[in-house]
Design a protein around this motif. Structure first.
Motif, PDB file in Angstrom:
ATOM      1  N   ARG A 131       7.332   3.648 -15.704  1.00 59.59           N
ATOM      2  CA  ARG A 131       7.832   5.020 -15.867  1.00 59.59           C
ATOM      3  C   ARG A 131       7.301   5.641 -17.157  1.00 59.59           C
ATOM      4  NH1 ARG A 131      13.641   5.173 -15.985  1.00 59.59           N
ATOM      5  NH2 ARG A 131      13.419   7.420 -15.731  1.00 59.59           N
ATOM      6  N   GLU A 180       8.417   6.713 -10.622  1.00 58.66           N
ATOM      7  CA  GLU A 180       9.503   7.666 -10.778  1.00 58.66           C
ATOM      8  C   GLU A 180      10.791   7.022 -10.291  1.00 58.66           C
ATOM      9  OE1 GLU A 180       8.314  11.042  -8.496  1.00 58.66           O
ATOM     10  OE2 GLU A 180       6.748  11.595  -9.906  1.00 58.66           O
ATOM     11  N   GLU A 184      -2.636  10.911  -7.531  1.00 63.26           N
ATOM     12  CA  GLU A 184      -2.135  11.270  -8.855  1.00 63.26           C
ATOM     13  C   GLU A 184      -2.363  10.139  -9.853  1.00 63.26           C
ATOM     14  OE1 GLU A 184       1.915  12.808  -8.823  1.00 63.26           O
ATOM     15  OE2 GLU A 184       1.543  13.612  -6.810  1.00 63.26           O
ATOM     16  N   ALA A 185      -2.192   8.908  -9.412  1.00 63.94           N
ATOM     17  CA  ALA A 185      -2.420   7.757 -10.295  1.00 63.94           C
ATOM     18  C   ALA A 185      -3.881   7.704 -10.725  1.00 63.94           C
ATOM     19  CB  ALA A 185      -2.015   6.460  -9.596  1.00 63.94           C
ATOM     20  N   THR A 199       3.817   6.390  -8.421  1.00 65.77           N
ATOM     21  CA  THR A 199       3.070   7.642  -8.418  1.00 65.77           C
ATOM     22  C   THR A 199       2.047   7.548  -7.287  1.00 65.77           C
ATOM     23  OG1 THR A 199       3.376   7.890 -10.788  1.00 65.77           O
ATOM     24  CG2 THR A 199       1.524   9.074  -9.809  1.00 65.77           C
TER      25      THR A 199
END
Length: 129
Positions: A73, A79, A101-102, A97
């Motif tokens: 996190r 998340e 996006e990662a 994620t």
């Protein structure tokens, strides 16, 4: 933005690997441990998992899974969402994620680290030799 903190040793090892895998790059860029990478990958497969569910999947103690989740996190790789239980109380569910996006976060983090190294190079003078 996440603070860039690739491990110099891991970075060297990564550069020597002809085809580093996703887990190796993730560990290097975010300077995270193998068990944290495993937690991230498990969350990719089981989004919405609780700590207890992850502990079972990973065959690890819940306190260790909690620490891994905290690290993920902090790095922006997971998340947490609070879900109310029908009988009262709540439980936290975790999700990794999403991969696109990662990957973007990996690029941003590495770019930030590269900029830092470039700035350090520019600061070197004769007195540093």
């Amino acid at each position: 933005m996440v603070e860039a903190d690739p491990s110099p040793q891991r970075f060297r090892e990564l550069m020597l690997d002809e085809q580093p895998g996703f887990a190796d790059v993730l560990a290097c860029v975010f300077n995270i441990q193998e068990h944290e990478v495993r937690t991230f990958l498990t969350l990719q497969d089981y989004p919405g998992s609780t700590v207890a569910e992850l502990a079972d999947q990973l065959e690890r103690d819940r306190s260790n899974v909690n620490r891994s989740l905290s690290t993920l996190r902090e790095k922006g790789l997971a998340e947490r969402e609070r879900r109310l239980l029908d009988g009262g109380g709540h439980v936290y569910q975790y999700a990794a994620t999403p991969l696109p996006e990662a990957r973007e976060l990996m690029h941003e983090t590495l770019d930030e680290w590269t900029a830092y190294v470039h700035d350090r190079i520019d600061e070197f003078g004769e007195e540093d030799l």
